[in-house]
Design an enzyme around this catalytic site. Structure first.
Site, short mmCIF file in Angstrom:
data_model
loop_
_atom_site.label_atom_id
_atom_site.label_comp_id
_atom_site.label_asym_id
_atom_site.label_seq_id
_atom_site.Cartn_x
_atom_site.Cartn_y
_atom_site.Cartn_z
N HIS A 1 4.72 5.61 11.71
CA HIS A 1 4.26 5.50 10.32
C HIS A 1 3.31 6.69 10.11
O HIS A 1 2.09 6.55 10.07
CB HIS A 1 3.53 4.16 10.13
CG HIS A 1 3.24 3.79 8.71
ND1 HIS A 1 3.43 4.65 7.64
CD2 HIS A 1 2.76 2.63 8.18
CE1 HIS A 1 3.08 4.02 6.53
NE2 HIS A 1 2.68 2.81 6.83
N LYS B 1 25.42 -5.93 -0.50
CA LYS B 1 26.89 -6.08 -0.54
C LYS B 1 27.55 -5.33 0.61
O LYS B 1 28.75 -5.14 0.63
CB LYS B 1 27.43 -5.56 -1.87
CG LYS B 1 26.88 -6.30 -3.08
CD LYS B 1 27.40 -5.66 -4.37
CE LYS B 1 26.62 -6.12 -5.57
NZ LYS B 1 26.82 -5.24 -6.73
N ARG C 1 0.80 -1.22 0.00
CA ARG C 1 0.00 0.00 0.00
C ARG C 1 0.85 1.28 0.00
O ARG C 1 0.66 2.18 -0.82
CB ARG C 1 -0.92 0.06 1.26
CG ARG C 1 -2.19 -0.70 1.14
CD ARG C 1 -2.53 -1.31 2.48
NE ARG C 1 -1.54 -2.33 2.76
CZ ARG C 1 -1.66 -3.60 2.37
NH1 ARG C 1 -2.74 -3.98 1.79
NH2 ARG C 1 -0.71 -4.48 2.59
N THR C 2 1.77 1.38 0.97
CA THR C 2 2.50 2.64 1.15
C THR C 2 3.35 2.95 -0.09
O THR C 2 3.38 4.09 -0.57
CB THR C 2 3.39 2.53 2.41
OG1 THR C 2 2.58 2.02 3.47
CG2 THR C 2 3.96 3.86 2.81
N ARG D 1 11.15 3.72 3.77
CA ARG D 1 10.72 2.73 4.78
C ARG D 1 11.97 1.95 5.17
O ARG D 1 12.74 1.52 4.31
CB ARG D 1 9.67 1.79 4.24
CG ARG D 1 9.41 0.63 5.20
CD ARG D 1 8.19 -0.16 4.88
NE ARG D 1 6.98 0.61 5.13
CZ ARG D 1 5.76 0.09 5.08
NH1 ARG D 1 5.61 -1.18 4.80
NH2 ARG D 1 4.70 0.84 5.32
#
Ligand code: CP
Length: 309
Positions: free
Chosen positions: A137, A87, A59-60, A109
């Site tokens: 959030h 890496k 969603r986000t 995020r």
């Protein structure tokens, strides 16, 4: 003209009530725009935004990307799973390499609480927190408040219960802060093991009986049980959790009034919410997703006003 008091959206904690109201008013204008036949506006033309997702999202991620495209921004997407982070590259090196491509804003995020704040202190771009570990959030809380206001009007003195895993939930913390700033009364409900100790000190009510909590509230926000955390036994079994804290149609229909049902997604159907409730006319789950685009357009637009060219 009104502007935000902050240069980055790291958390609801840093916003004033006026900031939140400005974002929600601006989102209302953008909601009208995206319901027109021509959904795009040139507000962020010549602005480049990088979406950095170090953790999974449906969603986000899609909602930010759509919001950016509706505002005519140039968009680049980065997913940790397919990047050189694997890496051993550090967060700052990864972000500075991306910024050297003349990026103005970063939506991120990250699994670590505080990652967005850290980035905002170390790089020269506007940062939007799209979820940092179990911390905040903020855009989810803003879209949740926007969706509640659409249903029940001004949130002053309205009663909202957040049900489930409060302890590990960035959605819960951001919602508590946002709702309290908007004058709502907030209750949390769930097993003792999933409610932070001393949460009452934040001015939040605690109720362990779901039926009592639902009778008290105007809105119930049902949180996802984070199945990935079930290596630690916060409750004896999912079956028992569902019996005590799952919302099914029988319980919803037994209440003395109609309440609004929300869920930030992703849903575990049949665990915290039954399919019948999730798909019922009291559920606004899909309206929340729709509103997410308008709210994120508002956040990006208002932060873009702070970019010094
Ligand atoms: N509500 C929410 O943050 O969903 P995603 O994890 O799919 O972005």
């Amino acid at each position: 003209m009104s502007e935000l008091s902050v240069d980055n959206l790291v958390g609801i904690k840093n916003l004033t009530k006026q900031d939140i109201e400005l974002i929600l008013e601006t989102a209302q204008e953008f909601k009208e725009v995206i319901n027109r036949p021509i959904k795009k506006v040139p507000s962020l033309r010549d602005i480049t935004i990088a979406n950095l997702f170090f953790e999974n999202s449906t969603r986000t991620k899609l909602s930010f990307e759509l919001a950016e495209k509706r505002l005519s921004a140039d968009v680049i997407n980065f997913s940790a799973a397919s990047s050189s982070v694997k890496k051993g590259e550090t967060l700052i090196d990864t972000v500075n390499n991306i910024l050297s491509m003349k990026v103005d804003m970063v939506v991120m995020r990250h699994p670590y609480p505080g990652a967005a704040k850290f980035l905002s202190e170390h790089v020269d771009a506007k940062i939007v927190n799209a979820g940092d570990g179990a911390h905040e959030h903020p855009t989810q809380a803003l879209l949740d408040s926007f969706s509640m206001i659409e249903q029940i009007g001004n949130l002053e003195n309205k009663k909202v219960v957040i049900v489930g895993d409060i302890k590990h939930s960035r959605v819960a913390l951001s919602n508590i802060l946002c709702l309290q700033k908007l004058g709502a009364q907030v209750m949390v409900c769930g097993p003792t093991t999933l409610i932070p100790k001393h949460i009452e000190k934040w001015g939040v009510l605690v109720e362990h009986d779901l039926k009592k909590a639902l009778e008290w509230c105007d809105v119930a926000n049902m949180l996802r049980i984070q199945l990935e955390r079930q290596d630690v036994n916060y409750f004896p079994s999912l079956r028992e959790y569902t019996k005590l804290y799952g919302l099914d149609l029988e319980l919803l229909n037994s209440l003395s009034k109609k309440i609004v049902v929300m869920h930030p997604g992703p849903i575990n159907r049949g665990v915290e919410i039954s399919t019948e409730v999730a798909d019922s006319d009291q559920s606004i789950i899909l309206q929340q997703v729709e509103n997410g685009v308008a709210v994120r357009m508002a956040v990006l637009y208002l932060l873009s006003q702070k970019i010094k060219h």
